[in-house]
Scaffold this motif. Structure first.
Motif, PDB file in Angstrom:
ATOM      1  N   ARG A   1       0.812  -1.198   0.000  1.00 57.71           N
ATOM      2  CA  ARG A   1       0.000   0.000   0.000  1.00 57.71           C
ATOM      3  C   ARG A   1       0.849   1.252   0.000  1.00 57.71           C
ATOM      4  N   SER A   2       2.017   1.182   0.639  1.00 58.22           N
ATOM      5  CA  SER A   2       2.871   2.370   0.641  1.00 58.22           C
ATOM      6  C   SER A   2       3.346   2.689  -0.770  1.00 58.22           C
ATOM      7  N   ALA A   3       3.644   1.669  -1.578  1.00 61.26           N
ATOM      8  CA  ALA A   3       4.049   1.905  -2.966  1.00 61.26           C
ATOM      9  C   ALA A   3       2.903   2.506  -3.766  1.00 61.26           C
ATOM     10  N   ILE A   4       1.693   2.059  -3.517  1.00 61.18           N
ATOM     11  CA  ILE A   4       0.526   2.620  -4.212  1.00 61.18           C
ATOM     12  C   ILE A   4       0.334   4.069  -3.803  1.00 61.18           C
ATOM     13  N   ASP A   5       0.386   4.340  -2.506  1.00 62.13           N
ATOM     14  CA  ASP A   5       0.206   5.714  -2.022  1.00 62.13           C
ATOM     15  C   ASP A   5       1.268   6.651  -2.604  1.00 62.13           C
ATOM     16  N   ARG A   6       2.487   6.144  -2.727  1.00 62.07           N
ATOM     17  CA  ARG A   6       3.600   6.963  -3.196  1.00 62.07           C
ATOM     18  C   ARG A   6       3.594   7.147  -4.716  1.00 62.07           C
ATOM     19  N   GLU A   7       3.376   6.061  -5.455  1.00 65.72           N
ATOM     20  CA  GLU A   7       3.556   6.113  -6.902  1.00 65.72           C
ATOM     21  C   GLU A   7       2.263   6.120  -7.715  1.00 65.72           C
ATOM     22  N   PHE A   8       1.187   5.645  -7.119  1.00 65.99           N
ATOM     23  CA  PHE A   8      -0.094   5.581  -7.833  1.00 65.99           C
ATOM     24  C   PHE A   8      -1.220   6.039  -6.921  1.00 65.99           C
ATOM     25  N   PRO A   9      -1.149   7.284  -6.439  1.00 69.13           N
ATOM     26  CA  PRO A   9      -2.133   7.750  -5.458  1.00 69.13           C
ATOM     27  C   PRO A   9      -3.573   7.686  -5.957  1.00 69.13           C
ATOM     28  N   GLU A  10      -3.770   7.699  -7.279  1.00 69.33           N
ATOM     29  CA  GLU A  10      -5.133   7.605  -7.808  1.00 69.33           C
ATOM     30  C   GLU A  10      -5.769   6.247  -7.526  1.00 69.33           C
ATOM     31  N   LEU A  11      -4.956   5.234  -7.209  1.00 68.71           N
ATOM     32  CA  LEU A  11      -5.484   3.908  -6.869  1.00 68.71           C
ATOM     33  C   LEU A  11      -5.708   3.721  -5.367  1.00 68.71           C
ATOM     34  N   THR A  43      -3.494 -10.756  -2.209  1.00 70.10           N
ATOM     35  CA  THR A  43      -4.696 -10.190  -2.810  1.00 70.10           C
ATOM     36  C   THR A  43      -5.832 -11.188  -2.709  1.00 70.10           C
ATOM     37  N   ASN A  44      -7.036 -10.660  -2.723  1.00 68.55           N
ATOM     38  CA  ASN A  44      -8.215 -11.519  -2.635  1.00 68.55           C
ATOM     39  C   ASN A  44      -8.424 -12.277  -3.939  1.00 68.55           C
ATOM     40  N   GLN A  45      -8.856 -13.508  -3.821  1.00 70.46           N
ATOM     41  CA  GLN A  45      -9.146 -14.340  -4.988  1.00 70.46           C
ATOM     42  C   GLN A  45     -10.175 -13.637  -5.866  1.00 70.46           C
ATOM     43  N   GLY A  46      -9.871 -13.492  -7.143  1.00 77.72           N
ATOM     44  CA  GLY A  46     -10.801 -12.863  -8.066  1.00 77.72           C
ATOM     45  C   GLY A  46     -10.757 -11.351  -8.073  1.00 77.72           C
ATOM     46  N   CYS A  47      -9.855 -10.757  -7.315  1.00 68.19           N
ATOM     47  CA  CYS A  47      -9.772  -9.296  -7.258  1.00 68.19           C
ATOM     48  C   CYS A  47      -9.363  -8.750  -8.627  1.00 68.19           C
ATOM     49  N   PRO A  48     -10.101  -7.771  -9.145  1.00 64.25           N
ATOM     50  CA  PRO A  48      -9.750  -7.218 -10.455  1.00 64.25           C
ATOM     51  C   PRO A  48      -8.414  -6.480 -10.470  1.00 64.25           C
ATOM     52  N   LEU A  49      -7.928  -6.114  -9.299  1.00 64.94           N
ATOM     53  CA  LEU A  49      -6.647  -5.414  -9.222  1.00 64.94           C
ATOM     54  C   LEU A  49      -5.469  -6.330  -8.897  1.00 64.94           C
ATOM     55  N   SER A  50      -5.686  -7.628  -8.709  1.00 70.13           N
ATOM     56  CA  SER A  50      -4.615  -8.491  -8.207  1.00 70.13           C
ATOM     57  C   SER A  50      -3.367  -8.450  -9.085  1.00 70.13           C
ATOM     58  N   GLY A  51      -3.517  -8.491 -10.396  1.00 70.93           N
ATOM     59  CA  GLY A  51      -2.354  -8.433 -11.280  1.00 70.93           C
ATOM     60  C   GLY A  51      -1.619  -7.113 -11.174  1.00 70.93           C
ATOM     61  N   THR A  52      -2.375  -6.027 -11.107  1.00 67.26           N
ATOM     62  CA  THR A  52      -1.766  -4.700 -10.979  1.00 67.26           C
ATOM     63  C   THR A  52      -1.042  -4.562  -9.645  1.00 67.26           C
ATOM     64  N   LEU A  53      -1.664  -5.036  -8.578  1.00 61.35           N
ATOM     65  CA  LEU A  53      -1.033  -4.948  -7.266  1.00 61.35           C
ATOM     66  C   LEU A  53       0.234  -5.789  -7.208  1.00 61.35           C
ATOM     67  N   ALA A  54       0.204  -6.971  -7.816  1.00 66.16           N
ATOM     68  CA  ALA A  54       1.400  -7.817  -7.852  1.00 66.16           C
ATOM     69  C   ALA A  54       2.518  -7.128  -8.624  1.00 66.16           C
ATOM     70  N   ALA A  55       2.173  -6.510  -9.750  1.00 64.61           N
ATOM     71  CA  ALA A  55       3.182  -5.823 -10.555  1.00 64.61           C
ATOM     72  C   ALA A  55       3.784  -4.638  -9.804  1.00 64.61           C
ATOM     73  N   ILE A  56       2.964  -3.903  -9.076  1.00 65.75           N
ATOM     74  CA  ILE A  56       3.467  -2.755  -8.303  1.00 65.75           C
ATOM     75  C   ILE A  56       4.431  -3.242  -7.224  1.00 65.75           C
ATOM     76  N   ALA A  57       4.070  -4.309  -6.532  1.00 72.68           N
ATOM     77  CA  ALA A  57       4.944  -4.841  -5.477  1.00 72.68           C
ATOM     78  C   ALA A  57       6.252  -5.376  -6.058  1.00 72.68           C
ATOM     79  N   LEU A  58       6.172  -6.096  -7.171  1.00 77.00           N
ATOM     80  CA  LEU A  58       7.379  -6.638  -7.795  1.00 77.00           C
ATOM     81  C   LEU A  58       8.282  -5.512  -8.300  1.00 77.00           C
ATOM     82  N   HIS A  59       7.683  -4.495  -8.865  1.00 73.52           N
ATOM     83  CA  HIS A  59       8.447  -3.337  -9.341  1.00 73.52           C
ATOM     84  C   HIS A  59       9.193  -2.667  -8.193  1.00 73.52           C
ATOM     85  N   ALA A  60       8.554  -2.566  -7.037  1.00 72.45           N
ATOM     86  CA  ALA A  60       9.181  -1.932  -5.880  1.00 72.45           C
ATOM     87  C   ALA A  60      10.415  -2.703  -5.413  1.00 72.45           C
ATOM     88  N   VAL A  61      10.457  -4.004  -5.678  1.00 68.00           N
ATOM     89  CA  VAL A  61      11.613  -4.823  -5.317  1.00 68.00           C
ATOM     90  C   VAL A  61      12.668  -4.801  -6.430  1.00 68.00           C
TER      91      VAL A  61
END
Length: 159
Positions: A1-11, A43-61
């Motif tokens: 969530r910190s990566a989202i708040d920092r880099e993608f605040p619209e999400l 991420t929750n099973q079936g979450c429409p954002l799961s792929g995006t959230l995974a990509a954001i976390a992987l990018h941060a690493v």
């Protein structure tokens, strides 16, 4: 969530709405009864954002590791080692949702793995040993003799 708040605040608001509570995962047991477990991470099973959230976390690493690898290549080049590409052995880290493909100079292989574990493990990221492949040669012959000759037996043993 910190990566989202920092880099993608619209999400941020949407993500907070989806993940205000831990997700419930329902399982049908062998006896036919249903049971619920609480998903406290990921991420929750079936979450429409799961792929995006995974990509954001992987990018941060991967992003800071990529910067360190670029520095290592520049240092090699400055010391007169052009590497196998003429640029000190630059690496290319590619990520696709929750998978990554790394083309890396062999001298940086162990460094990359150590950094990935150091940075990824606290975030719940682990390399899947069953799916991970390290190719050290493109001609079917072991690269270890050449690595031993060029870099010494310590690096060959690490690889």
């Amino acid at each position: 969530r910190s990566a989202i708040d920092r880099e993608f605040p619209e999400l941020s608001s949407f993500t907070n709405l989806l993940y205000a509570l831990d997700g419930e995962v329902w399982l049908k047991m062998q006896d036919g009864l249903w049971s619920c477990i609480i998903a406290e991470e990921g991420t929750n099973q079936g979450c429409p954002l799961s792929g995006t959230l995974a990509a954001i976390a992987l990018h941060a690493v991967l992003r800071p590791i990529s910067r360190l690898l670029d520095q290592r290549a520049a240092q090699r080049l400055a010391q007169g080692d052009p590497g196998d590409d003429g640029f000190g052995g630059r690496s290319n880290l590619l990520a696709y949702v929750d998978d990554n493909n790394v083309v890396i100079y062999l001298a940086d292989a162990l460094f990359f793995l150590q950094e990935f574990y150091r940075r990824g493990a606290p975030k719940g990221m682990h390399l899947n040993a069953c799916k991970t492949r390290i190719m050290t040669s493109t001609n079917g012959e072991s690269a270890l003799p050449a690595i031993t000759h060029r870099y010494g037996p310590a690096l060959a043993a690490e690889i």
